[in-house]
Design a protein around this motif. Structure first.
Motif, PDB file in Angstrom:
ATOM      1  N   SER A   1       0.858  -1.184   0.000  1.00 39.02           N
ATOM      2  CA  SER A   1       0.000   0.000   0.000  1.00 39.02           C
ATOM      3  C   SER A   1       0.894   1.234   0.000  1.00 39.02           C
ATOM      4  N   SER A   2       0.305   2.392  -0.102  1.00 43.75           N
ATOM      5  CA  SER A   2       1.073   3.630  -0.148  1.00 43.75           C
ATOM      6  C   SER A   2       1.805   3.872   1.175  1.00 43.75           C
ATOM      7  N   THR A   3       3.081   4.217   1.070  1.00 44.10           N
ATOM      8  CA  THR A   3       3.875   4.539   2.262  1.00 44.10           C
ATOM      9  C   THR A   3       4.246   6.021   2.268  1.00 44.10           C
ATOM     10  N   PHE A   4       3.491   6.818   1.514  1.00 41.19           N
ATOM     11  CA  PHE A   4       3.812   8.243   1.387  1.00 41.19           C
ATOM     12  C   PHE A   4       3.789   8.946   2.740  1.00 41.19           C
ATOM     13  N   ILE A   5       2.741   8.678   3.538  1.00 44.03           N
ATOM     14  CA  ILE A   5       2.624   9.326   4.850  1.00 44.03           C
ATOM     15  C   ILE A   5       3.792   8.916   5.740  1.00 44.03           C
ATOM     16  N   ASN A   6       4.127   7.617   5.726  1.00 44.13           N
ATOM     17  CA  ASN A   6       5.247   7.134   6.531  1.00 44.13           C
ATOM     18  C   ASN A   6       6.546   7.819   6.138  1.00 44.13           C
ATOM     19  N   GLU A   7       6.743   7.971   4.817  1.00 41.64           N
ATOM     20  CA  GLU A   7       7.986   8.580   4.347  1.00 41.64           C
ATOM     21  C   GLU A   7       8.045  10.057   4.692  1.00 41.64           C
ATOM     22  N   VAL A   8       6.908  10.752   4.572  1.00 40.53           N
ATOM     23  CA  VAL A   8       6.876  12.184   4.907  1.00 40.53           C
ATOM     24  C   VAL A   8       7.158  12.387   6.394  1.00 40.53           C
ATOM     25  N   ILE A   9       6.491  11.582   7.234  1.00 38.03           N
ATOM     26  CA  ILE A   9       6.695  11.699   8.679  1.00 38.03           C
ATOM     27  C   ILE A   9       8.126  11.331   9.054  1.00 38.03           C
ATOM     28  N   GLY A  10       8.629  10.248   8.453  1.00 35.91           N
ATOM     29  CA  GLY A  10      10.002   9.851   8.737  1.00 35.91           C
ATOM     30  C   GLY A  10      10.996  10.905   8.320  1.00 35.91           C
ATOM     31  N   LEU A  11      10.764  11.511   7.126  1.00 36.74           N
ATOM     32  CA  LEU A  11      11.670  12.532   6.622  1.00 36.74           C
ATOM     33  C   LEU A  11      11.621  13.793   7.473  1.00 36.74           C
ATOM     34  N   SER A  12      10.391  14.222   7.837  1.00 38.82           N
ATOM     35  CA  SER A  12      10.252  15.449   8.626  1.00 38.82           C
ATOM     36  C   SER A  12      10.833  15.280  10.022  1.00 38.82           C
ATOM     37  N   SER A  13      10.572  14.119  10.643  1.00 42.88           N
ATOM     38  CA  SER A  13      11.102  13.904  11.992  1.00 42.88           C
ATOM     39  C   SER A  13      12.614  13.760  11.960  1.00 42.88           C
ATOM     40  N   SER A  14      13.138  13.097  10.917  1.00 41.13           N
ATOM     41  CA  SER A  14      14.594  12.967  10.783  1.00 41.13           C
ATOM     42  C   SER A  14      15.240  14.325  10.548  1.00 41.13           C
ATOM     43  N   ALA A  15      14.578  15.158   9.731  1.00 43.85           N
ATOM     44  CA  ALA A  15      15.112  16.497   9.468  1.00 43.85           C
ATOM     45  C   ALA A  15      15.123  17.336  10.738  1.00 43.85           C
ATOM     46  N   THR A  16      14.024  17.249  11.506  1.00 39.53           N
ATOM     47  CA  THR A  16      13.947  18.002  12.755  1.00 39.53           C
ATOM     48  C   THR A  16      15.034  17.555  13.725  1.00 39.53           C
TER      49      THR A  16
END
Length: 314
Positions: A188-203
């Motif tokens: 299934s789509s993992t777009f939300i997971n990737e966005v959250i992972g990317l944003s939290s990693s960036a923070t």
């Protein structure tokens, strides 16, 4: 209709570190020894700091918190890995996998932030206002913040993972339930997971950059630390300050170096196989080494340990 093509996954198969049977027993004995040493070392550090009045300072309070994290992080992973070495089929149920993922993220993020917080403490040991600024209350709030960040990010990432659909592919190319290997199995789509992972990693990266840029990079603040240490009158005081900073830099380099190798390389089967070896470092080896890094290079810990052993021998 689309969901009818998806099978409900009730368990996963962990590929592990190797698929060669002749390597299973040697690896079992190796990681059993490492885990026992990790438990003894970190429990020993926590006990020593708790029993020795000489070590009842904010720096060692933070160090005991780091030892607690180093005790819990491999405990989330190693016992299951040891069992799998002895099993023909390395399975883990879906609830167990999500639970392992949750607590792995909790302690991994907590450790990242704990190392950043510990960068704050050695810096403040130089100015004369250390005892005023780095109070017990400030230190306690720092530790609360460290665990809060771990719990928040683990809750967000695991909740998003629970929404992911898994198809017939159930072989995780890892020795534990990590975020990226699980996402590779998604149908299934993992777009939300990737966005959250990317944003939290960036923070998190920005926070660590601010901490280590300010305290340990070649900046005016680092020059100020060196200059301040050199102005300390006693040789013992200069040695203690340099020892504290160098020990922390060693621990940070080991942890973040292996972590970056796992998560900051292109995604591929080959890189995932290499990443498994790298992840052994930050999940299993580094928690074992940290007590040695902070003990062997710390005179206060050596003195406290010798006094404790001397009292018990009497």
């Amino acid at each position: 209709m689309a969901e009818e093509n998806h099978s409900t996954v009730t368990e996963f198969i962990l590929a592990g570190l190797t698929d060669k049977p002749e390597h299973q027993l040697p690896l079992f004995l190796l990681f059993l020894g490492v885990y026992v040493f990790t438990v003894v070392g970190n429990v020993g550090m926590i006990t020593l700091i708790g029993l020795s009045s000489r070590l009842h300072t904010t720096m060692y309070y933070l160090l005991s918190s780091l030892s607690f994290i180093d005790l819990c992080q491999p405990t989330v992973i190693t016992p299951k890995m040891l069992v799998n070495f002895m099993m023909e089929k390395n399975t883990i149920s879906y609830p167990e996998c999500m639970t392992q993922l949750y607590f792995f993220i909790v302690f991994a993020i907590a450790k990242c932030h704990m190392l950043s917080v510990m960068a704050y403490d050695p810096y403040l040991q130089v100015p004369l206002l250390y005892n005023v600024i780095m109070s017990n209350q400030v230190c306690s709030w720092m530790v609360v913040g460290v665990y809060s960040m771990g719990l928040i990010r683990a809750t967000v990432n695991t909740t998003c993972m629970l929404r992911v659909l898994f198809c017939k592919d159930d072989i995780i190319n890892h020795y534990f339930c990590d975020l990226f290997p699980l996402l590779e199995l998604s149908c299934s789509s993992t777009f939300i997971n990737e966005v959250i992972g990317l944003s939290s990693s960036a923070t998190m990266s920005i926070l660590h950059l601010l901490f280590f840029k300010f305290f340990y990079s070649c900046s005016p603040s680092y020059i100020f630390i060196i200059a301040s240490i050199l102005h300390i009158c006693s040789t013992e005081g200069r040695y203690k300050a340099f020892s504290t900073c160098s020990s922390h830099v060693s621990a940070v380099a080991l942890f973040f170096g292996s972590l970056a190798f796992m998560y900051l390389q292109p995604s591929s089967v080959g890189s995932m196989d290499q990443g498994k070896v790298s992840s052994v470092f930050y999940t299993i080896i580094v928690p074992m080494l940290n007590p040695l890094i902070y003990c062997l290079r710390n005179k206060d810990v050596k003195v406290a340990l010798s006094k404790l052993l001397g009292n018990k021998s009497l």
